[in-house]
Design a protein around this motif. Structure first.
Motif, PDB file in Angstrom:
ATOM      1  N   THR A  27       0.865  -1.176   0.000  1.00 11.88           N
ATOM      2  CA  THR A  27       0.000   0.000   0.000  1.00 11.88           C
ATOM      3  C   THR A  27       0.900   1.224   0.000  1.00 11.88           C
ATOM      4  O   THR A  27       1.742   1.384   0.869  1.00 11.88           O
ATOM      5  CB  THR A  27      -0.912   0.019   1.238  1.00 11.88           C
ATOM      6  N   THR A  28       0.744   2.071  -1.010  1.00  6.34           N
ATOM      7  CA  THR A  28       1.632   3.219  -1.179  1.00  6.34           C
ATOM      8  C   THR A  28       1.081   4.457  -0.465  1.00  6.34           C
ATOM      9  O   THR A  28      -0.120   4.527  -0.180  1.00  6.34           O
ATOM     10  CB  THR A  28       1.800   3.544  -2.670  1.00  6.34           C
ATOM     11  N   TRP A  52       0.543   7.224  -1.769  1.00  9.83           N
ATOM     12  CA  TRP A  52      -0.340   7.969  -2.683  1.00  9.83           C
ATOM     13  C   TRP A  52      -1.627   7.205  -2.967  1.00  9.83           C
ATOM     14  O   TRP A  52      -2.268   7.390  -3.990  1.00  9.83           O
ATOM     15  CB  TRP A  52       0.383   8.311  -3.993  1.00  9.83           C
ATOM     16  N   ASN A  53      -2.005   6.312  -2.026  1.00 15.33           N
ATOM     17  CA  ASN A  53      -3.316   5.661  -2.012  1.00 15.33           C
ATOM     18  C   ASN A  53      -3.534   4.676  -3.164  1.00 15.33           C
ATOM     19  O   ASN A  53      -4.517   4.767  -3.899  1.00 15.33           O
ATOM     20  CB  ASN A  53      -4.427   6.713  -1.981  1.00 15.33           C
ATOM     21  N   SER A  54      -2.598   3.748  -3.326  1.00 13.75           N
ATOM     22  CA  SER A  54      -2.774   2.685  -4.314  1.00 13.75           C
ATOM     23  C   SER A  54      -2.169   1.392  -3.774  1.00 13.75           C
ATOM     24  O   SER A  54      -1.413   1.395  -2.808  1.00 13.75           O
ATOM     25  CB  SER A  54      -2.115   3.051  -5.643  1.00 13.75           C
ATOM     26  N   ASP A  94       0.249  -1.698  -4.985  1.00 18.40           N
ATOM     27  CA  ASP A  94       1.226  -2.050  -6.012  1.00 18.40           C
ATOM     28  C   ASP A  94       1.705  -3.477  -5.811  1.00 18.40           C
ATOM     29  O   ASP A  94       1.922  -3.917  -4.680  1.00 18.40           O
ATOM     30  CB  ASP A  94       2.453  -1.138  -5.947  1.00 18.40           C
ATOM     31  N   THR A 122      -0.558  -1.604 -10.655  1.00 17.15           N
ATOM     32  CA  THR A 122      -1.064  -0.636  -9.682  1.00 17.15           C
ATOM     33  C   THR A 122      -2.573  -0.569  -9.756  1.00 17.15           C
ATOM     34  O   THR A 122      -3.158  -0.571 -10.839  1.00 17.15           O
ATOM     35  CB  THR A 122      -0.481   0.767  -9.980  1.00 17.15           C
ATOM     36  N   GLN A 123      -3.196  -0.520  -8.564  1.00 15.51           N
ATOM     37  CA  GLN A 123      -4.639  -0.328  -8.490  1.00 15.51           C
ATOM     38  C   GLN A 123      -4.897   0.810  -7.517  1.00 15.51           C
ATOM     39  O   GLN A 123      -4.438   0.784  -6.371  1.00 15.51           O
ATOM     40  CB  GLN A 123      -5.348  -1.589  -7.993  1.00 15.51           C
ATOM     41  N   ARG A 124      -5.616   1.814  -7.981  1.00 14.35           N
ATOM     42  CA  ARG A 124      -5.949   2.952  -7.136  1.00 14.35           C
ATOM     43  C   ARG A 124      -6.986   2.532  -6.097  1.00 14.35           C
ATOM     44  O   ARG A 124      -7.948   1.831  -6.414  1.00 14.35           O
ATOM     45  CB  ARG A 124      -6.524   4.088  -7.977  1.00 14.35           C
ATOM     46  N   LEU A 125      -6.787   2.943  -4.863  1.00 14.36           N
ATOM     47  CA  LEU A 125      -7.738   2.659  -3.799  1.00 14.36           C
ATOM     48  C   LEU A 125      -8.810   3.742  -3.755  1.00 14.36           C
ATOM     49  O   LEU A 125      -8.531   4.899  -4.060  1.00 14.36           O
ATOM     50  CB  LEU A 125      -7.009   2.603  -2.459  1.00 14.36           C
ATOM     51  N   GLU A 146     -11.071   6.627  -2.349  1.00 14.24           N
ATOM     52  CA  GLU A 146     -10.746   7.677  -1.365  1.00 14.24           C
ATOM     53  C   GLU A 146     -11.811   7.839  -0.341  1.00 14.24           C
ATOM     54  O   GLU A 146     -12.878   7.518  -0.393  1.00 14.24           O
ATOM     55  CB  GLU A 146     -10.498   8.990  -2.098  1.00 14.24           C
TER      56      GLU A 146
END
Length: 40
Positions: A14-15, A17-19, A21, A35-38, A40
């Motif tokens: 979990t990065t 910047w909210n993704s 990887d 990468t998958q965006r989480l 918000e």
């Protein structure tokens, strides 16, 4: 019994910047990141 492969041992990160990887390295040395965006 699970085998330990030298190249395919991904981990999920979990990065900041909210993704999410996942990084893998193929047998030729190429690094691949999925990468998958989480939400918000």
């Amino acid at each position: 019994m699970a085998q330990k492969y030298k190249y395919a041992r991904p981990g999920v990160e979990t990065t900041p910047w909210n993704s999410l990887d996942v990084r893998v390295t193929d047998p030729f040395g190429n690094r691949i990141t999925f990468t998958q965006r989480l939400p918000e």
